[in-house]
Design a protein around this motif. Structure first.
Motif, PDB file in Angstrom:
ATOM      1  N   GLY A   1       5.159   5.740   1.224  1.00 23.98           N
ATOM      2  CA  GLY A   1       4.569   6.980   0.537  1.00 23.98           C
ATOM      3  C   GLY A   1       6.458   7.205   0.033  1.00 23.98           C
ATOM      4  O   GLY A   1       7.419   6.900   0.502  1.00 23.98           O
TER       5      GLY A   1
ATOM      6  N   THR B   1      -4.582   2.525   5.150  1.00 21.97           N
ATOM      7  CA  THR B   1      -5.113   1.516   3.871  1.00 21.97           C
ATOM      8  C   THR B   1      -4.622  -0.146   5.301  1.00 21.97           C
ATOM      9  O   THR B   1      -5.182  -0.423   4.434  1.00 21.97           O
ATOM     10  CB  THR B   1      -5.102   1.355   2.983  1.00 21.97           C
TER      11      THR B   1
ATOM     12  N   SER C   1      -0.983  11.878   1.373  1.00 20.98           N
ATOM     13  CA  SER C   1      -0.956  10.639   1.145  1.00 20.98           C
ATOM     14  C   SER C   1      -0.451   9.080   1.639  1.00 20.98           C
ATOM     15  O   SER C   1      -0.710   7.807   1.293  1.00 20.98           O
ATOM     16  CB  SER C   1      -0.370  10.025  -0.542  1.00 20.98           C
TER      17      SER C   1
ATOM     18  N   SER D   1       0.889  -1.161   0.058  1.00 19.78           N
ATOM     19  CA  SER D   1      -0.107  -0.019  -0.572  1.00 19.78           C
ATOM     20  C   SER D   1       0.936   0.992  -0.133  1.00 19.78           C
ATOM     21  O   SER D   1       1.772   1.110   1.176  1.00 19.78           O
ATOM     22  CB  SER D   1      -0.877  -0.182   1.250  1.00 19.78           C
ATOM     23  N   VAL D   2       0.399   2.101  -0.751  1.00 15.22           N
ATOM     24  CA  VAL D   2       1.743   3.188  -1.312  1.00 15.22           C
ATOM     25  C   VAL D   2       0.972   4.402  -1.348  1.00 15.22           C
ATOM     26  O   VAL D   2      -0.256   4.472  -2.043  1.00 15.22           O
ATOM     27  CB  VAL D   2       2.972   2.555  -2.318  1.00 15.22           C
ATOM     28  N   GLY D   3       1.575   5.185  -1.656  1.00 12.66           N
ATOM     29  CA  GLY D   3       0.771   6.752  -1.316  1.00 12.66           C
ATOM     30  C   GLY D   3       2.383   7.310  -2.237  1.00 12.66           C
ATOM     31  O   GLY D   3       3.374   7.575  -1.946  1.00 12.66           O
TER      32      GLY D   3
ATOM     33  N   THR E   1      -2.194  -1.436  -3.571  1.00 18.38           N
ATOM     34  CA  THR E   1      -3.328  -0.348  -3.701  1.00 18.38           C
ATOM     35  C   THR E   1      -2.231   0.933  -4.154  1.00 18.38           C
ATOM     36  O   THR E   1      -0.790   0.487  -2.523  1.00 18.38           O
ATOM     37  CB  THR E   1      -3.886  -0.075  -3.099  1.00 18.38           C
ATOM     38  N   ALA E   2      -2.412   1.987  -5.150  1.00 25.87           N
ATOM     39  CA  ALA E   2      -1.767   2.930  -4.182  1.00 25.87           C
ATOM     40  C   ALA E   2      -2.855   3.900  -4.278  1.00 25.87           C
ATOM     41  O   ALA E   2      -3.283   3.995  -5.114  1.00 25.87           O
ATOM     42  CB  ALA E   2      -1.064   3.646  -6.277  1.00 25.87           C
ATOM     43  N   VAL E   3      -2.584   5.276  -3.582  1.00 27.87           N
ATOM     44  CA  VAL E   3      -3.275   5.931  -2.879  1.00 27.87           C
ATOM     45  C   VAL E   3      -2.537   7.757  -3.168  1.00 27.87           C
ATOM     46  O   VAL E   3      -1.889   7.519  -3.271  1.00 27.87           O
ATOM     47  CB  VAL E   3      -4.211   5.567  -1.859  1.00 27.87           C
TER      48      VAL E   3
ATOM     49  N   ALA F   1       4.907  -1.423   3.350  1.00 22.20           N
ATOM     50  CA  ALA F   1       3.353   0.012   2.965  1.00 22.20           C
ATOM     51  C   ALA F   1       4.527   1.355   3.465  1.00 22.20           C
ATOM     52  O   ALA F   1       5.199   1.625   4.438  1.00 22.20           O
ATOM     53  CB  ALA F   1       2.370   0.286   3.922  1.00 22.20           C
TER      54      ALA F   1
ATOM     55  N   ALA G   1      -2.206   5.826   3.239  1.00 20.71           N
ATOM     56  CA  ALA G   1      -1.594   4.668   2.729  1.00 20.71           C
ATOM     57  C   ALA G   1      -0.965   3.536   4.186  1.00 20.71           C
ATOM     58  O   ALA G   1      -1.933   1.734   4.139  1.00 20.71           O
ATOM     59  CB  ALA G   1      -0.273   4.620   1.396  1.00 20.71           C
TER      60      ALA G   1
END
Lengths: 445, 431
Positions: free
Chosen positions: A204, A187, A180, A106-108, A172-174, A202, A184
């Motif tokens: 950013g 999430t 962000s 999960s990344v920003g 996922t990327a947010v 996880a 992330a």
């Protein structure tokens, strides 16, 4: 909900203006060292803003040996790969063919990134007499570069991380601007709680320190123009603050299910204990003067973590060093903490690193984990004359030794997304002794 | 302790080249009308791959009534806000809120989430800087000096990937949990999955989930063409002669509510969300696994999450983007999960192209309609199923549903797969 999974932070990685890894960054923050300076990555002499927090002398190939992979990595994706690699090594853990599908990501991630030289190429081929002509792309001389196309895809960094580490599960990327990184991690926490992954990488990553990126913020007048004094330019909560300083970098955490982390004897920095996430729905760039929005995010995060105001010892503030953000964030802190406000140490590490935009929240959550481990709240640098309107207990002068049971990490974005994360000391989780609300294994949502 | 709530869909809004609103798009699909045509956003007459499914003859004001907003947002945002408006309107949520007392309104807003899958930007966003490069003669010092007098001060704001999220909040007062997912093609469908997860875990009582994109951009078309991804005549999912995909643009949005919330206000229920699954293949930026194992994993996760067996699935809405590699691996994935007797399969990109971040969202909107009307639309561009993909129940003609549950598959760059399971008419799940 029945008993809920606890999530342990067992690995930390950072690439920041203060250093290419977490220990160097953390040492810089504790010393109150500034990572900001004149921009060297491009000729910024004509720009209204000529300072930033650059990651200097960055060579991802020193850490990532796969040259082919790096070809597809933009500058921020390179930061991501290096910081994530550090986090994985720190955790002593790696996905394998058997458990790759139980690993999530999960990344920003930042906005669409195109190298300025590529925009200049478009200009050379497609602009004539001051007009844009798309047929210029059909020119046989136009250098079509499929690798550059891949690099600029919005989820390219995510795809490269999955490929490099062999992650096969939820990914996922947010992007909620400056929130962000925090979102992330939030999430990631939720994905683990609902059982969709047992491990998460996880974090950013971002870099807007290029002619187009910095221009966007210059046009909005959001940046400090203290070009002659870059070390003092970022001064969150100081009365004379005049905007933020753009930084770049990446922060990554390895998250694991608590019991399995314990079982393998992992070093647990902290529990990622709670997430609060709200929308201000006020204005696109302005924050509500009352702190409405961030208030709900902080309250939800603490409720989600099952802790009370009295459990929080340190807040890593969003603290951008703009007049508006810092005042409204402090209003939110005062509203949330009430009579507890003077007991809670508050600092913004953007005072040293600048604002890492989509990476900020992730790096700062890592900072909170290190603060818990070492029992020290990092200094809010450059605080000469605290804004009397702020009215919070700022960590001034030098970093402050402090037993930290729980911290909040705030990230508040353009567009009104607000993220607040709660991190707890592992001892608080293990030996609640009346302080932690829920004994291990009986946590309730 | 409460058990996990069931999640109902109570509003749907959509816009794409095939029409404005779900009804219009559905009619176009049933009539076999495709929006794929030569690109009109620029003079494409010399372009070798010049097809796209554009939204044409729709004014900005039709999409977003408030003209003051137009200078703060871009084309993709207009689509997203239009779709969200349609979904919220159909749900009747705002009329319901009007009847609440003040404290209940605050709680309503704080418990209303917003989840958006956004494309994250296109190359031409940066072309606003081309006049500045001209003015400065390519000299960066001049670029910096002339910046504020040459470029629109709103440039950054117009191009924020999270504009739709922000303005759904501002326009409707929703202030709950939220995310803007920029995971390329799967963003829109993951927004639905995350919205449902937020409702299940009690973070929100209702949420808007939107996906929007507008990628018909010269540089994007150029690169898609050079990578061999674009068809030169039509999108032919699973066809022997499939030659690639076609870009589309638009958005779809949904209102999701807990069963209790929807029933207590007597909302009309469009469908039920049953489950989601997501996986990545680790194949780099543009690759897919030929064996389909990444997608089959996502389908299996989604069925397990939905507590539905593969035999209960009555319809598969495939990603079916018409490229050689993706369709082949998708057929393999379907066979891995459903064996040699899969339920009827269809795909819609022949009608409205590939909406990228909104591709799964728009497919979901039409899957719900297919379930309601009990028909699996045919694929008019399908002349002959690729024998290498058989057996695959795809047809030029409409097919009958095999059950009330639909699986929607969505795939994207980065080796991403996201799958939803929904059903049309909620029936009691009492065992």
């Amino acid at each position: 909900m029945n008993s809920r999974r606890r999530v342990a932070i067992t690995g930390i990685g950072m690439v920041t203006p203060l250093g290419h890894d977490a220990p160097t960054t953390w040492a810089g923050l504790l010393a109150g060292r500034s990572g900001l300076g004149p921009i060297r990555g491009f000729d910024a002499e004509g720009f209204p803003v000529r300072i930033g927090g650059e990651v200097r002398d960055f060579k991802p190939e020193d850490v990532i040996s796969n040259r082919r992979l790096l070809k597809y990595a933009s500058r921020p994706a390179g930061f991501a790969l290096v910081a994530a690699e550090e986090a994985m090594r720190d955790a002593g853990l790696r996905p394998n063919a058997l458990d790759g599908h139980r690993w999530g990501l999960s990344v920003g991630a930042g906005m669409l990134g195109v190298a300025f030289s590529e925009l200049e190429t478009v200009h050379r081929h497609c602009v004539a007499d001051g007009e844009f002509h798309p047929d210029g792309f059909l020119d046989s001389q136009f250098p079509v570069d499929p690798v550059a196309f891949c690099r600029s895809q919005t989820n390219a960094g995510l795809g490269l991380l999955a490929q490099h580490f062999g992650i096969r599960g939820y990914a996922t990327a947010v992007h909620t601007a400056c929130a962000s990184g925090g979102q992330a991690l939030g999430t990631a926490l939720k994905v683990m709680r609902r059982g969709h992954a047992d491990f998460m990488l996880a974090g950013g990553f971002d870099s807007m320190l290029n002619p187009v990126g910095i221009s966007g913020f210059c046009l909005l007048g959001a940046l400090s123009t203290d070009n002659d004094t870059p070390h003092q330019a970022s001064r969150p909560f100081d009365k004379t603050r005049n905007g933020f300083v753009l930084g770049e970098g990446a922060g990554f955490l390895v998250l694991e299910e608590w019991a399995s982390a314990q079982a393998r004897g992992a070093r647990i920095y902290a529990e990622l204990a709670g997430d609060g996430n709200s929308l201000s729905s006020y204005r696109i760039t302005d924050s509500h003067p009352s702190g409405d929005g961030p208030i709900q995010a902080m309250q939800q995060a603490m409720q989600d973590a099952g802790i009370g105001l009295e459990d929080v010892d340190y807040v890593n503030a969003h603290g951008t060093s703009t007049q508006m953000n810092d005042r409204s964030e402090c209003a939110a802190l005062r509203a949330v903490f009430g009579s507890h406000i003077q007991r809670v140490a508050v600092s913004s590490t953007k005072s040293c690193m600048g604002h890492l935009i989509a990476a900020a929240g992730a790096v700062e959550a890592g900072v909170c984990a290190l603060a818990i481990r070492d029992g020290i709240a990092p200094v809010n640098a450059n605080l000469v004359e605290p804004d009397p309107e702020c009215g919070v207990n700022l960590v001034r002068g030098q970093s402050r030794p402090l037993q930290i049971r729980a911290t909040l990490s705030n990230s508040l974005g353009f567009g009104g997304s607000n993220s607040c994360l709660v991190l707890r000391h592992p001892d608080e989780v293990m030996a609640p002794s009346g302080r932690g609300r829920f004994p291990l294994g009986k946590a309730t949502a | 302790m409460n058990s996990t709530p069931r999640i109902m869909i109570t509003g749907v809004g959509a816009v794409c080249g095939a029409g404005l609103g779900v009804d219009a798009i559905w009619s176009a699909i049933l009539d076999g009308r495709s929006a794929v045509a030569p690109i009109r956003q620029w003079d494409s007459s010399r372009w070798p791959a010049r097809l796209a499914a554009e939204v044409t003859e729709v004014s900005s004001q039709t999409l977003v009534e408030d003209r003051r907003l137009h200078k703060f947002i871009s084309r993709t945002d207009m689509f997203g806000l239009y779709a969200a408006q349609g979904a919220i309107q159909q749900s009747g949520l705002l009329a319901h809120r009007e009847k609440l007392e003040a404290p209940a309104v605050t709680r309503f807003n704080d418990r209303s989430g917003v989840f958006v899958g956004s494309g994250g930007g296109v190359y031409q966003n940066n072309y606003d800087f081309l006049p500045l490069i001209t003015a400065s003669g390519g000299d960066l010092k001049g670029f910096g000096r002339e910046l504020t007098s040459t470029v629109n001060p709103m440039w950054l704001l117009r191009n924020l990937p999270n504009n739709v999220l922000c303005y759904i909040g501002i326009r409707h007062g929703f202030k709950g949990t939220n995310a803007c997912i920029t995971n390329q093609c799967v963003g829109g469908i993951m927004a639905v999955a995350e919205a449902a997860a937020a409702l299940r875990s009690g973070e929100a009582d209702r949420a808007v989930a939107a996906g929007h994109d507008a990628t018909i951009d010269p540089e994007t078309v150029l690169h898609f063409h050079k990578l061999g991804l674009l068809a030169e005549d039509a999108v032919r999912p699973f066809d022997r002669d499939r030659r690639g995909t076609v870009l589309g643009e638009g958005a779809a949005a949904f209102v999701l509510e807990t069963d209790e919330g929807a029933r207590s206000r007597k909302a009309e229920i469009v469908g039920e969300f049953l489950g989601s699954g997501c996986s990545t293949e680790g194949t780099g930026v543009v690759g897919v696994r030929p064996d389909g194992a990444g997608l089959s994993q996502a389908i299996e996760l989604a069925l397990a999450d939905a507590q539905v067996s593969s035999e209960e699935v009555g319809l598969i809405v495939a990603h079916g983007n018409g490229t050689r590699a993706s369709d082949a691996s998708e057929a393999n994935a379907i066979h891995r999960v459903f064996g040699d007797r899969p339920p009827p399969v269809t795909a819609f990109k022949w009608a409205y192209g590939h909406l990228v971040a909104a591709s799964g969202s728009i497919d979901l909107a039409l899957a719900l309609r297919a379930l309601r009307d009990g028909v699996v639309p045919g694929i008019p561009t399908l002349n002959s199923l690729d024998p290498a993909l058989a057996p695959l129940p795809v047809s030029q003609k409409p097919q009958s549903l095999r059950g009330s549950v639909a699986v929607i598959a969505c795939r994207g760059f980065g080796g991403m797969n996201a799958v939803l399971v929904v059903r049309a008419v909620p029936v009691s799940r009492a065992e």
